[in-house]
Design a protein around this motif. Sequence first.
Motif, PDB file in Angstrom:
ATOM      1  N   GLU A   1      -3.791   0.556  -6.848  1.00 42.89           N
ATOM      2  CA  GLU A   1      -4.265  -0.482  -5.941  1.00 42.89           C
ATOM      3  C   GLU A   1      -5.694  -0.904  -6.283  1.00 42.89           C
ATOM      4  O   GLU A   1      -6.462  -0.136  -6.862  1.00 42.89           O
ATOM      5  CB  GLU A   1      -4.193   0.016  -4.487  1.00 42.89           C
ATOM      6  CG  GLU A   1      -2.784   0.363  -4.038  1.00 42.89           C
ATOM      7  CD  GLU A   1      -2.717   0.824  -2.590  1.00 42.89           C
ATOM      8  OE1 GLU A   1      -3.568   0.374  -1.790  1.00 42.89           O
ATOM      9  OE2 GLU A   1      -1.829   1.636  -2.269  1.00 42.89           O
TER      10      GLU A   1
ATOM     11  N   PRO B   1       0.824  -1.222   0.000  1.00 39.98           N
ATOM     12  CA  PRO B   1       0.000   0.000   0.000  1.00 39.98           C
ATOM     13  C   PRO B   1       0.852   1.264   0.000  1.00 39.98           C
ATOM     14  O   PRO B   1       1.986   1.274   0.508  1.00 39.98           O
ATOM     15  CB  PRO B   1      -0.810  -0.107   1.302  1.00 39.98           C
ATOM     16  CG  PRO B   1      -0.676  -1.532   1.743  1.00 39.98           C
ATOM     17  CD  PRO B   1       0.667  -1.978   1.254  1.00 39.98           C
TER      18      PRO B   1
ATOM     19  N   GLN C   1      -8.515  -3.698  -1.716  1.00 40.76           N
ATOM     20  CA  GLN C   1      -7.383  -3.330  -0.870  1.00 40.76           C
ATOM     21  C   GLN C   1      -7.544  -1.913  -0.342  1.00 40.76           C
ATOM     22  O   GLN C   1      -7.257  -1.646   0.837  1.00 40.76           O
ATOM     23  CB  GLN C   1      -6.073  -3.437  -1.660  1.00 40.76           C
ATOM     24  CG  GLN C   1      -4.846  -2.963  -0.860  1.00 40.76           C
ATOM     25  CD  GLN C   1      -3.540  -3.293  -1.541  1.00 40.76           C
ATOM     26  OE1 GLN C   1      -3.338  -4.406  -2.003  1.00 40.76           O
ATOM     27  NE2 GLN C   1      -2.632  -2.313  -1.602  1.00 40.76           N
ATOM     28  N   ILE C   2      -8.019  -1.006  -1.179  1.00 39.35           N
ATOM     29  CA  ILE C   2      -8.229   0.380  -0.743  1.00 39.35           C
ATOM     30  C   ILE C   2      -9.242   0.429   0.388  1.00 39.35           C
ATOM     31  O   ILE C   2      -9.037   1.101   1.409  1.00 39.35           O
ATOM     32  CB  ILE C   2      -8.682   1.249  -1.929  1.00 39.35           C
ATOM     33  CG1 ILE C   2      -7.549   1.380  -2.942  1.00 39.35           C
ATOM     34  CG2 ILE C   2      -9.118   2.638  -1.444  1.00 39.35           C
ATOM     35  CD1 ILE C   2      -7.963   2.052  -4.235  1.00 39.35           C
TER      36      ILE C   2
ATOM     37  N   HIS D   1      -2.770   6.658   1.777  1.00 40.38           N
ATOM     38  CA  HIS D   1      -3.867   6.046   2.537  1.00 40.38           C
ATOM     39  C   HIS D   1      -4.141   6.827   3.821  1.00 40.38           C
ATOM     40  O   HIS D   1      -5.305   7.038   4.196  1.00 40.38           O
ATOM     41  CB  HIS D   1      -3.520   4.599   2.889  1.00 40.38           C
ATOM     42  CG  HIS D   1      -3.870   3.611   1.827  1.00 40.38           C
ATOM     43  ND1 HIS D   1      -5.169   3.285   1.506  1.00 40.38           N
ATOM     44  CD2 HIS D   1      -3.082   2.862   1.004  1.00 40.38           C
ATOM     45  CE1 HIS D   1      -5.172   2.376   0.543  1.00 40.38           C
ATOM     46  NE2 HIS D   1      -3.923   2.115   0.215  1.00 40.38           N
TER      47      HIS D   1
ATOM     48  N   VAL E   1      -7.640  -1.232   3.695  1.00 38.86           N
ATOM     49  CA  VAL E   1      -6.661  -0.378   4.373  1.00 38.86           C
ATOM     50  C   VAL E   1      -7.333   0.869   4.947  1.00 38.86           C
ATOM     51  O   VAL E   1      -7.068   1.261   6.086  1.00 38.86           O
ATOM     52  CB  VAL E   1      -5.525   0.013   3.400  1.00 38.86           C
ATOM     53  CG1 VAL E   1      -4.575   1.017   4.066  1.00 38.86           C
ATOM     54  CG2 VAL E   1      -4.761  -1.214   2.948  1.00 38.86           C
TER      55      VAL E   1
ATOM     56  N   TRP F   1       1.219   3.977   1.909  1.00 37.47           N
ATOM     57  CA  TRP F   1       0.766   4.281   3.262  1.00 37.47           C
ATOM     58  C   TRP F   1       0.491   5.759   3.473  1.00 37.47           C
ATOM     59  O   TRP F   1      -0.490   6.128   4.135  1.00 37.47           O
ATOM     60  CB  TRP F   1       1.798   3.782   4.282  1.00 37.47           C
ATOM     61  CG  TRP F   1       1.941   2.298   4.338  1.00 37.47           C
ATOM     62  CD1 TRP F   1       3.023   1.553   3.958  1.00 37.47           C
ATOM     63  CD2 TRP F   1       0.959   1.355   4.792  1.00 37.47           C
ATOM     64  NE1 TRP F   1       2.791   0.215   4.138  1.00 37.47           N
ATOM     65  CE2 TRP F   1       1.536   0.056   4.653  1.00 37.47           C
ATOM     66  CE3 TRP F   1      -0.330   1.476   5.288  1.00 37.47           C
ATOM     67  CZ2 TRP F   1       0.841  -1.095   5.000  1.00 37.47           C
ATOM     68  CZ3 TRP F   1      -1.022   0.322   5.642  1.00 37.47           C
ATOM     69  CH2 TRP F   1      -0.448  -0.944   5.500  1.00 37.47           C
TER      70      TRP F   1
END
Length: 300
Positions: A181, A74, A185-186, A79, A189, A76
């Motif tokens: 991504e 990811p 997954q998005i 995010h 996270v 990070w």
Amino acid sequence: MKTNQEQRDARVTAGLMVAATSLFAATSVLAKGLGVGAFGPALPPLMVSFGRFAFALAGIAAVAALMRPRLTRPAWGTHAARTLCGWGGVTLMFAAVARMPLPDATAISFLSPVFTMILAIPLLGERVGPVRWSAAAIALIGAAILLRPGDAVQLAAFIALGAAAAMGLEAIFIKRLTRRESPLQILLVNNAMGAAIAATVALAVWTTPSPPQWAALAAIGLLMACGQALNLLAMRRADASFVAPFFYLTLIWAAGFDLFLFGVLPDGISLIGAAVLVSGAALLVWRDRQRGGAARPPGA
């Protein structure tokens, strides 16, 4: 002329979006119920946003455990920025719906594409033409009507405006994430980070919820996760230009829920302001879809 398969796909996509928008509106009406004491003593917005992220994480994690998707490393930082904006937008929205008519707060949240457009200029280096500026101006005029200068609901409307600004900035980071991504997954996270942030902040105002309040908090998180999943399915089946207008059904659902559950009937100012704001926001989203830009309705 569309083939039978294309017509079936369009009907399925429309059904997915009708369901998704009803779930998005349902989360807002549940948050309003928690905020006004419909399920027991009123819960602060920080605790409501904790429920939204914690239970959404539980649902999405269960899906990920079953699907076992291939995960990549990811981004990070992106995010974290997206999650902070999303948590802030959700918390402010939950605070707003507890203090003002649900349709008004929902309509103001549709300003998020305007904020996305404005923020995309310095953050993404985008150029904005006269059509998009005109659409933004129309939406802002609608928001000005809903702000009701001098009225007691003015503060709540400004809280909703802050929520729209946070969601508009969040869309910038979502755009960056979707380039590298997968959607699952998005979501995974984002909700994991959001749950951690929301839990930490909620400790400052924590009061143990009653069983009905726990049920409402769980429903908010799970309904939001289901709504996001339906939205993603719809986006995979059809062009974004077909899907985007359905987001404005959220306003109709919100008005219906507010009337049925709280007996709140939108007045003339609400109807006029919402109509003007949604017209401008819809024009902006349509124009942006034509250009392949970043602006999108809340939840997109």
